[in-house]
Design an enzyme around this catalytic site. Structure first.
Site, PDB file in Angstrom:
ATOM      1  N   VAL A  42       1.840  -2.776   0.544  1.00 26.46           N
ATOM      2  CA  VAL A  42       1.139  -2.057   1.601  1.00 26.46           C
ATOM      3  C   VAL A  42       0.915  -0.594   1.222  1.00 26.46           C
ATOM      4  O   VAL A  42      -0.015   0.062   1.715  1.00 26.46           O
ATOM      5  CB  VAL A  42       1.943  -2.161   2.917  1.00 26.46           C
ATOM      6  CG1 VAL A  42       3.258  -1.388   2.825  1.00 26.46           C
ATOM      7  CG2 VAL A  42       1.141  -1.719   4.127  1.00 26.46           C
ATOM      8  N   LYS A  43       1.742  -0.074   0.324  1.00 30.81           N
ATOM      9  CA  LYS A  43       1.686   1.359  -0.008  1.00 30.81           C
ATOM     10  C   LYS A  43       0.421   1.745  -0.774  1.00 30.81           C
ATOM     11  O   LYS A  43       0.099   2.935  -0.860  1.00 30.81           O
ATOM     12  CB  LYS A  43       2.921   1.755  -0.817  1.00 30.81           C
ATOM     13  CG  LYS A  43       4.243   1.559  -0.088  1.00 30.81           C
ATOM     14  CD  LYS A  43       4.418   2.524   1.050  1.00 30.81           C
ATOM     15  CE  LYS A  43       5.836   2.497   1.595  1.00 30.81           C
ATOM     16  NZ  LYS A  43       6.045   3.491   2.642  1.00 30.81           N
TER      17      LYS A  43
END
Length: 325
Positions: A42-43
């Site tokens: 997700v980063k």
């Protein structure tokens, strides 16, 4: 159709229904599977946004160096952005993080500096302090500071939140996520609550972290801080990206429960995910078992991929050594 660079492939990740681990729970439980991003987490979303916003603000110049403290996944997203844009990268990690995370960052050209985990954030040896020092010492460098850089939450307000709203056709009633920097849970929650103020946001914390007690009492209690093994959630600081007003409730999850659920997700759902994914699912299902109704739809974010944890939770010998198998 093709992308000009891999970072253009970030986002538009799938929602996948959980079936086995959620057996017996009312409502629909969906996982937002973020390892479909090119950096497997997700980063990627906020890493690229932080760099693009820094470029617009003139904070990083061509040929510059990105220096960040990371548990691994933000570093990967920043490394992909750096490759696309021609920057160098130095990442500072605590020695709690898995060797796989260090090796992956080196594989994409980053310099990795490892610091002791069992020191206070203000200690000059901490990975927060070392990252700041390297930034001061390195000409033409940029320190994104994912904890306090509000481009982090903004990335999720602009992308992850709208994706979830569209994918559920506005039927989402509960949003659950682990809390580390706070960017994912708070950016998404802010967007979703603007669409429907009744959407409930559940933050999953870990034992050894300050978030839950701070939300409930407003007290930053040093006694809450002690070493824990789960990577990627919990903090011993209060990042600016954590907006406690958009998180309705915190639940804590043990290292053991998180590790066991992570392995279950792989074996029972075919979702080969990272350790904090188990934290999020274990805690969210604990809440759902008691509170969800048949017509409810809960979305849980699964932040990263299992390859980061092969030497730990997916290693039977390591699990036996912890007394968890």
């Amino acid at each position: 159709m093709y992308f000009n660079h891999v970072i253009e492939a970030v986002g538009r990740t799938p929602l996948v229904k959980l079936n086995s681990v959620s057996a017996g729970i009312k409502g629909t439980i969906l996982a937002k599977v973020e390892y479909f991003n090119p950096g497997n987490s997700v980063k990627d979303r906020m890493a690229i946004r932080m760099i693009e916003d820094a470029e617009k603000a003139g904070l990083i110049k061509p040929g510059g160096t990105i220096i960040e403290g990371t548990s691994g996944n933000t570093g990967m997203g920043l490394a992909l952005a750096a490759i696309a844009k021609g920057y160098k990268t130095i990442f500072v990690m605590s020695d709690k993080q898995s060797k796989e995370k260090q090796d992956i960052l080196r594989a994409v050209g980053a310099q990795v500096v490892v610091c002791p985990v069992d020191v206070a954030p203000e200690d000059p040896r901490s990975y927060y302090s070392v990252a700041k020092r390297l930034n001061q010492e390195t000409p033409n460098s940029f320190y994104p500071n994912q904890y306090d850089n509000l481009s982090n939450a903004a990335a999720h307000y602009d992308t992850t939140g709208p994706e979830i709203w569209q994918q559920t056709e506005g039927k989402i009633t509960h949003w659950a996520a682990g809390v580390g920097t706070g960017g994912t849970i708070c950016g998404v929650s802010k967007y979703l609550k603007e669409q429907n103020p009744n959407i409930f946001t559940l933050g999953l914390d870990t034992y050894g972290s300050v978030f839950k007690k701070y939300k409930e009492t407003g007290i930053f209690d040093q006694n809450e801080i002690y070493p824990y093994k789960t990577e990627g959630i919990g903090e011993d600081i209060l990042p600016k990206n954590v907006d406690f007003d958009v998180i309705d409730l915190f639940l804590k999850v043990t290292d053991k429960d998180a590790a066991i659920m992570t392995r279950r997700l792989a074996k029972e759902e075919g979702l080969f995910v990272g350790w904090s994914c188990g934290s999020a699912v274990h805690g969210a299902l604990e809440y759902a078992r008691e509170h969800l109704k048949e017509e409810d739809t809960m979305v849980i974010v699964l932040p990263d991929h299992g390859t980061r944890y092969l030497g730990k939770i997916y290693n039977d010998d390591w699990m036996h050594a912890q007394g968890w198998l």
